[in-house]
Scaffold this active site. Sequence first.
Site, PDB file in Angstrom:
ATOM      1  N   GLU A  20       0.851  -1.180   0.000  1.00 38.43           N
ATOM      2  CA  GLU A  20       0.000   0.000   0.000  1.00 38.43           C
ATOM      3  C   GLU A  20       0.896   1.242   0.000  1.00 38.43           C
ATOM      4  O   GLU A  20       1.864   1.286   0.727  1.00 38.43           O
ATOM      5  CB  GLU A  20      -0.898   0.042   1.238  1.00 38.43           C
ATOM      6  CG  GLU A  20      -1.968   1.114   1.107  1.00 38.43           C
ATOM      7  CD  GLU A  20      -2.930   1.177   2.292  1.00 38.43           C
ATOM      8  OE1 GLU A  20      -2.591   0.671   3.378  1.00 38.43           O
ATOM      9  OE2 GLU A  20      -4.004   1.747   2.107  1.00 38.43           O
ATOM     10  N   MET A  48       0.039  -3.436   8.690  1.00 39.76           N
ATOM     11  CA  MET A  48      -0.592  -3.372   7.363  1.00 39.76           C
ATOM     12  C   MET A  48      -1.583  -4.507   7.204  1.00 39.76           C
ATOM     13  O   MET A  48      -1.270  -5.664   7.488  1.00 39.76           O
ATOM     14  CB  MET A  48       0.496  -3.429   6.280  1.00 39.76           C
ATOM     15  CG  MET A  48      -0.036  -3.532   4.854  1.00 39.76           C
ATOM     16  SD  MET A  48      -0.980  -2.036   4.375  1.00 39.76           S
ATOM     17  CE  MET A  48      -2.129  -2.772   3.193  1.00 39.76           C
ATOM     18  N   GLU A  86      -6.245  -3.222  12.616  1.00 43.40           N
ATOM     19  CA  GLU A  86      -5.972  -4.005  11.400  1.00 43.40           C
ATOM     20  C   GLU A  86      -7.083  -5.001  11.115  1.00 43.40           C
ATOM     21  O   GLU A  86      -7.468  -5.206   9.967  1.00 43.40           O
ATOM     22  CB  GLU A  86      -4.623  -4.726  11.513  1.00 43.40           C
ATOM     23  CG  GLU A  86      -3.423  -3.794  11.681  1.00 43.40           C
ATOM     24  CD  GLU A  86      -3.364  -2.697  10.636  1.00 43.40           C
ATOM     25  OE1 GLU A  86      -3.703  -2.949   9.472  1.00 43.40           O
ATOM     26  OE2 GLU A  86      -2.987  -1.548  11.009  1.00 43.40           O
ATOM     27  N   GLU A  97      -9.206   4.316   6.700  1.00 44.47           N
ATOM     28  CA  GLU A  97      -8.391   4.577   7.891  1.00 44.47           C
ATOM     29  C   GLU A  97      -9.210   5.133   9.042  1.00 44.47           C
ATOM     30  O   GLU A  97      -9.019   4.762  10.197  1.00 44.47           O
ATOM     31  CB  GLU A  97      -7.228   5.504   7.547  1.00 44.47           C
ATOM     32  CG  GLU A  97      -6.191   4.862   6.626  1.00 44.47           C
ATOM     33  CD  GLU A  97      -5.762   3.475   7.081  1.00 44.47           C
ATOM     34  OE1 GLU A  97      -5.949   3.118   8.260  1.00 44.47           O
ATOM     35  OE2 GLU A  97      -5.244   2.725   6.235  1.00 44.47           O
TER      36      GLU A  97
HETATM   37 ZN   LIG Z   1      -5.215   1.341   8.841  1.00 44.97          ZN
END
Ligand SMILES: [Zn+2]
Length: 800
Positions: free
Chosen positions: A117, A253, A287, A309
């Site tokens: 990403e 991640m 996550e 996010e």
């Molecule tokens: Zn995140």
Amino acid sequence: MQQMTTATRPEKTVQQVRGYEVFLDVDFTGLKYKGRVKVDIDSRGDITFDAVGQTVESVGSAGRKFPSQHDGKFLTVKTGKFSGILEIEFSAKVSDNFTGLYKASHGEGYILSTHLEAVQARKVIPCIDHPAHKAEFKLSVRVDQNLSVISNMPLDSSSIESGKKTFNFKKTPKMATYLLYVGVGKFVESKDRHGRTELFSAYADRSKGKINTAFSFEAAKKVLDFYESYFGIPYQLPKLHNIAVPEFAYGAMENWGAITYREILLHVDKDTSIRARKNVAHVIAHEIAHMWFGDLVTMKWWDDLWLNESFATFMDFKSTDWAYPQWRVWQDFVRTSTAGAMGRDALTKTHPIEAKVKDPEEIEELFDEISYGKGASILRMIEGYIGAESFKKGVDAYLHKFQYSNASGNDLWSHLQQASGTDVNRIMEGWISKEGFPLVSVSLLGSKLVLQQERFLLTGAVEKHVWPIPITMTVDGKAQKHLLDEEKLEVNLSSPPHSLKVNVDQTGFYVVHYDGKELQNRVWIEKLSPLDRWGLISDAKVFLLSGRMTFTDYLRLISRYQNEEEYLPAFEVSDQLALLYEISPARLLETSRKFHSEELKILSRKTDDNSATLRGTVAARLTLLDDGYAAQAASQFKDLATVEPDMRRSVVMGYARSSNDFDGLIDLFKKSTTDEERLRYLEALASFRKPELVAKTLDFAVAGNVKRQDIRNVLFYATANPDAYNATWNWFKKNADKLDTMYSGTAQFSIVLREAVSILGVGRANEVETFLKEHDYIGADIALERLRIYDRLAKSIGKA
Ligand SMILES: [Zn+2]
């Protein structure tokens, strides 16, 4: 800055990518690999793949070769209109920074691990590297027989031939390219189960420094319980790995089914501080939330990165609050996410939550306080406004509708609107598309309460802007709600209020200024919740920085928090005094020393987890402010192993401050077996009274002795030590290019500029400006604006 330069894709002919069959033949010691990708694709004309850094050997389909052109970034294949499977053979090198397939070292050796990403999948394989081009991935990897491979899906089969082992993984569901994962090396794996999901943890094998993942399993199982029930959709893959990566630019991640973390974010044992344990729980919760928000439903384009996010951040606190209620984590949410976002968004150089991304190069800079903290705070505000039940209903409907597909912010608002019957679209639009946030001024005209809004800026400038603000307030102990969607709103009360508080429990993303001392005093009449006590001092901080509040008034307000019993306001005051001490050490020394020393006495009587974390922070800060206390803390250094884990920081820092024992601490750093321990020694090594020793520590850090991911931390530690400002700034000037290159492809260097240079530059703002202009670093403008604000405050405090 040497960020990967990637222009916009030249042609958009690709209609659909059904799947990739990927084979990688990895030369682990030679740090290179050969690859073959079979892409099942439909296109209305020649196909352009994103392909960065590979050497393309051939492109063909069913025995027929196609001519192709590769300019190092794009691979254009002269297929004409095409439907079928295209085969690309290529070779590539393992990356030497933190993106693509990169080498992550742990001292005794290394593993290879991917971080893709935002737009780094193209560094590993030629692909259509766009979040909306979801496809199935069938991956095979050949490595030396003594190594193993981890990917998103479980193993389907394996075979061994001439010392090489081939791992064939099951096919993934449709997913975005940036979520693909490959890890190669020697791993230590453990196994557990949650319902029908197999859970694994893995870390790079070595002789010392085992990672204890028992707590990570516990946390993962708890939050999986929460999410499966909250979203009404079970976790979708057969297995879930939590993988500790020895070197990692980001915290973690969300690769689907194969989440990667820094080692410090998976390891918990009896020596782990509660502070670190809370971080582990939060990051796992964040996550795993992405498994639904991001992985199952993905944003259409990076404009909506924030949706991933902010939602993961918001859900992280929701699930952690459920799993570990004793931590009362919403208090940490406002102190970190909300306040962090306001500090960033109150600069003129900010951006709307929904940013327009044209160039992929801009994406990395969007992993910031706005996308995480402001977005999450706005979600909290809207949940507060429409109610938790409607919010959940809307989210569930949205996830069901868009699973295995892509969606945008508008899709979510529409579902929240349907579920609540409230005009969510209009309110969200107002907050998402506009940068900055409002200041609400409250004044009293007889028995009429007047609320007025404008944009709040730390520069002190006044800008007329209107947000649709869901206002909450208590008037004489009774709750009221209003929508302030014009510049001014008048609320008629039956009589002038005796007591008043606007923005109840700080669910709103705005600051409140009460006009006049009399009105300001009425806020304090009723007993305030810890969140409200926090809100008053948190707003005061930005008013001080913007010049709206005098330093004398600020100190008067701070005195209300002397001997503070509550965790949240006490933590906030400690944070603020620490920052102000960095900005103006001489002026703040006594105020900060007094607060921290009184607070430590209060906290020493408390036994709960939150008090333990705050006690650790307060004690560590006190070692920088009080030589007597530093010496007292240092006296426990020889029995460090018996000291409560959260207090060890202060003992080691106290020892550094009173001993100047550089060699001894370096030796202990080298013998450390966990990252938490290593960071503790590094913080102490950056806290010496003697600046030349701090400079020596910084040199030691960049000479290959410290994990590259942690070098920035060493710089942050040195930035908190005013005794070494000149040495640290001089060191920074010499090493800035090196750090910029080291962290290229990530936003880490601009974070360094924002957080460290804005402090180190106080008192030499012009010199810093010249330096930054010469180097043209990404994010320098933001750092400079913040520096100018701190510098102005330092000058005005000096005069006070
Ligand atoms: Zn995140």
